[in-house]
Design a protein around this motif. Sequence first.
Motif, PDB file in Angstrom:
ATOM      1  N   SER A 154      16.302   9.000  14.837  1.00 34.49           N
ATOM      2  CA  SER A 154      16.139   8.982  13.383  1.00 34.49           C
ATOM      3  C   SER A 154      15.588   7.646  12.917  1.00 34.49           C
ATOM      4  N   PHE A 155      16.140   6.544  13.472  1.00 36.40           N
ATOM      5  CA  PHE A 155      15.665   5.216  13.102  1.00 36.40           C
ATOM      6  C   PHE A 155      14.201   5.039  13.499  1.00 36.40           C
ATOM      7  N   GLU A 156      13.856   5.510  14.698  1.00 39.36           N
ATOM      8  CA  GLU A 156      12.472   5.417  15.164  1.00 39.36           C
ATOM      9  C   GLU A 156      11.543   6.187  14.220  1.00 39.36           C
ATOM     10  N   ALA A 157      11.971   7.365  13.792  1.00 38.11           N
ATOM     11  CA  ALA A 157      11.150   8.173  12.894  1.00 38.11           C
ATOM     12  C   ALA A 157      10.942   7.459  11.559  1.00 38.11           C
ATOM     13  N   GLU A 158      11.996   6.828  11.038  1.00 41.33           N
ATOM     14  CA  GLU A 158      11.875   6.122   9.766  1.00 41.33           C
ATOM     15  C   GLU A 158      10.912   4.941   9.869  1.00 41.33           C
ATOM     16  N   GLU A 159      11.048   4.172  10.954  1.00 38.93           N
ATOM     17  CA  GLU A 159      10.163   3.023  11.116  1.00 38.93           C
ATOM     18  C   GLU A 159       8.709   3.468  11.272  1.00 38.93           C
ATOM     19  N   ASN A 160       8.500   4.581  11.943  1.00 38.49           N
ATOM     20  CA  ASN A 160       7.132   5.086  12.090  1.00 38.49           C
ATOM     21  C   ASN A 160       6.571   5.584  10.767  1.00 38.49           C
ATOM     22  N   GLU A 161       7.430   6.061   9.879  1.00 37.53           N
ATOM     23  CA  GLU A 161       6.975   6.405   8.532  1.00 37.53           C
ATOM     24  C   GLU A 161       6.460   5.161   7.824  1.00 37.53           C
ATOM     25  N   LEU A 162       7.168   4.060   8.001  1.00 35.00           N
ATOM     26  CA  LEU A 162       6.754   2.812   7.358  1.00 35.00           C
ATOM     27  C   LEU A 162       5.434   2.312   7.930  1.00 35.00           C
ATOM     28  N   VAL A 163       5.234   2.509   9.228  1.00 36.23           N
ATOM     29  CA  VAL A 163       3.983   2.080   9.860  1.00 36.23           C
ATOM     30  C   VAL A 163       2.794   2.824   9.259  1.00 36.23           C
ATOM     31  N   ARG A 164       2.975   4.088   8.964  1.00 36.77           N
ATOM     32  CA  ARG A 164       1.866   4.926   8.470  1.00 36.77           C
ATOM     33  C   ARG A 164       1.649   4.816   6.964  1.00 36.77           C
ATOM     34  N   ALA A 165       2.570   4.160   6.255  1.00 36.92           N
ATOM     35  CA  ALA A 165       2.481   4.095   4.792  1.00 36.92           C
ATOM     36  C   ALA A 165       1.762   2.827   4.342  1.00 36.92           C
ATOM     37  N   GLU A 166       0.631   2.985   3.662  1.00 44.71           N
ATOM     38  CA  GLU A 166      -0.098   1.836   3.133  1.00 44.71           C
ATOM     39  C   GLU A 166       0.676   1.234   1.967  1.00 44.71           C
ATOM     40  N   LEU A 167       0.676  -0.075   1.897  1.00 43.74           N
ATOM     41  CA  LEU A 167       1.380  -0.768   0.817  1.00 43.74           C
ATOM     42  C   LEU A 167       0.444  -1.805   0.214  1.00 43.74           C
ATOM     43  N   LEU A 168       0.099  -1.628  -1.043  1.00 44.64           N
ATOM     44  CA  LEU A 168      -0.779  -2.576  -1.728  1.00 44.64           C
ATOM     45  C   LEU A 168      -0.034  -3.870  -2.017  1.00 44.64           C
ATOM     46  N   LEU A 169      -0.778  -4.934  -2.224  1.00 37.52           N
ATOM     47  CA  LEU A 169      -0.170  -6.229  -2.496  1.00 37.52           C
ATOM     48  C   LEU A 169       0.683  -6.175  -3.757  1.00 37.52           C
ATOM     49  N   ASP A 170       0.216  -5.443  -4.780  1.00 36.25           N
ATOM     50  CA  ASP A 170       0.999  -5.321  -6.017  1.00 36.25           C
ATOM     51  C   ASP A 170       2.327  -4.608  -5.756  1.00 36.25           C
ATOM     52  N   ASP A 171       2.310  -3.621  -4.842  1.00 40.60           N
ATOM     53  CA  ASP A 171       3.543  -2.918  -4.494  1.00 40.60           C
ATOM     54  C   ASP A 171       4.526  -3.858  -3.799  1.00 40.60           C
ATOM     55  N   PHE A 172       3.999  -4.731  -2.951  1.00 42.83           N
ATOM     56  CA  PHE A 172       4.869  -5.697  -2.276  1.00 42.83           C
ATOM     57  C   PHE A 172       5.478  -6.659  -3.286  1.00 42.83           C
ATOM     58  N   HIS A 173       4.673  -7.117  -4.245  1.00 44.60           N
ATOM     59  CA  HIS A 173       5.197  -8.014  -5.279  1.00 44.60           C
ATOM     60  C   HIS A 173       6.296  -7.326  -6.089  1.00 44.60           C
ATOM     61  N   ALA A 174       6.121  -6.042  -6.367  1.00 47.46           N
ATOM     62  CA  ALA A 174       7.144  -5.297  -7.106  1.00 47.46           C
ATOM     63  C   ALA A 174       8.429  -5.202  -6.291  1.00 47.46           C
ATOM     64  N   LEU A 175       8.307  -5.031  -4.963  1.00 43.73           N
ATOM     65  CA  LEU A 175       9.482  -4.994  -4.096  1.00 43.73           C
ATOM     66  C   LEU A 175      10.224  -6.322  -4.152  1.00 43.73           C
ATOM     67  N   VAL A 176       9.483  -7.419  -4.060  1.00 41.84           N
ATOM     68  CA  VAL A 176      10.098  -8.747  -4.112  1.00 41.84           C
ATOM     69  C   VAL A 176      10.834  -8.943  -5.436  1.00 41.84           C
ATOM     70  N   ASP A 177      10.209  -8.537  -6.533  1.00 40.31           N
ATOM     71  CA  ASP A 177      10.828  -8.702  -7.844  1.00 40.31           C
ATOM     72  C   ASP A 177      12.106  -7.875  -7.976  1.00 40.31           C
ATOM     73  N   SER A 178      12.152  -6.717  -7.312  1.00 44.54           N
ATOM     74  CA  SER A 178      13.352  -5.876  -7.389  1.00 44.54           C
ATOM     75  C   SER A 178      14.479  -6.429  -6.531  1.00 44.54           C
ATOM     76  N   LEU A 179      14.119  -7.088  -5.431  1.00 45.98           N
ATOM     77  CA  LEU A 179      15.130  -7.671  -4.556  1.00 45.98           C
ATOM     78  C   LEU A 179      15.702  -8.959  -5.137  1.00 45.98           C
ATOM     79  N   TRP A 180      14.861  -9.725  -5.829  1.00 43.01           N
ATOM     80  CA  TRP A 180      15.284 -11.000  -6.421  1.00 43.01           C
ATOM     81  C   TRP A 180      14.903 -11.030  -7.904  1.00 43.01           C
ATOM     82  N   PRO A 181      15.551 -10.227  -8.736  1.00 46.72           N
ATOM     83  CA  PRO A 181      15.212 -10.211 -10.169  1.00 46.72           C
ATOM     84  C   PRO A 181      15.547 -11.547 -10.824  1.00 46.72           C
TER      85      PRO A 181
END
Length: 397
Positions: free
Chosen positions: A282-309
């Motif tokens: 299950s863990f392997e499948a989840e990580e492989n989902e992340l490998v195949r998912a494109e993430l734009l720079l703006d999406d990464f910035h939004a992730l950072v802002d949600s982790l450290w509001p």
Amino acid sequence: MGTDVNDAFTQEKTSQIEAVQEEARAFQGRIDRGEIAPIGDDRYRVLTGWDEGETFTVRRNTEGRIWQILAQHGLDTTTGGAALYTSTPAWHGLGAVIPGGITEIDEVLKLARIDWEVSKRPVLYEWDDGLRAAADHYVTVRRDSGDALGAVGGRYEVFQNRRVFEFLQELVHRHDAVWESADALRGGRKVFVTMRIPQPIVIDRGGLDDEITLYLAAINSHDGTSQAESIVTPWRIACGNTERFATRDAVHRWGIRHTKGGLSNLEEARRTLGLTLAYAKSFEAEENELVRAELLLDDFHALVDSLWPVDEDANGRARTFAQNRHDELDGMFREQFRNLGRTAYAAERTITDFLDHRARVVPRSLSEDLARAQRSLEGTNDDLKSKAHRQLLLHAR
């Protein structure tokens, strides 16, 4: 290929000791750079790298120059040799090494010098030229040496090593697993066995081929300070330091208290640990989902802002601190996607690396690096890592 944390630990430990022995000035340089810190009596703690949290002792000659480094492996030597069996030579070169490993628990216990038992004896005190027993106070004692291991209460039940470990034998036969290591630490106060899960997790097979090997570790204690437990971890326990890392980085754990009837839970533990292979898939499948998912720079910035509001009423200093963290994470992500692609997996690796090695701490009494090492050992950042993983998985889906 991915990094095997055990190989990385061995390589770093070996090069670390050799570098320090070659030149005392290099050792002082590591102190100046915040890589190691003195903790008294010529003892030091490592603050960075694979062996973060490791302690070792320095011996000096009459002129004060370093001539020997003694890493604190913590292995029990009560029987005259190191209480360790392993399928792979450890960095300290001790113990019984059987290349390829073995499959029978009795042989494991004998080679690791952990085939002794423990008894519970009453605590006695002198009174008027006689001995009296202290009510509800006992000491756990090794039957082979008579050494006291810990002070416990009347409800404490001794769990013999073989009884705690033998329930894993079925997994060896059913899944072709191999006993990887077994050892006793701190005079036998803690005893461990580990087995390798046969199939490694592979992230992006045929692409990144980032391979992660997992181990099942069963831990028994005899000093009254902790419960017996089993964990799933990327670490093969072969010394006191890898014991700390194994429990720190555990991805699953189960435990029972040293009480009457506690061992009746072993059957449930066997069932739970039998699900480990399903968990790994299950863990392997989840990580492989992340490998195949494109993430734009703006999406990464939004992730950072949600982790450290940042609070709306935050002062200028707090906002500057947050911006500096944001910029550092941005640079780390850009570096990661050069190697891993602009993916959710690269983002997760960035967050993990930042929390483990870059994030600033505000300690009350420790140096910043020492506080970071303590935070890592206590798993303080686990919640943030899990939150990032969940959010990236939602994005991938």
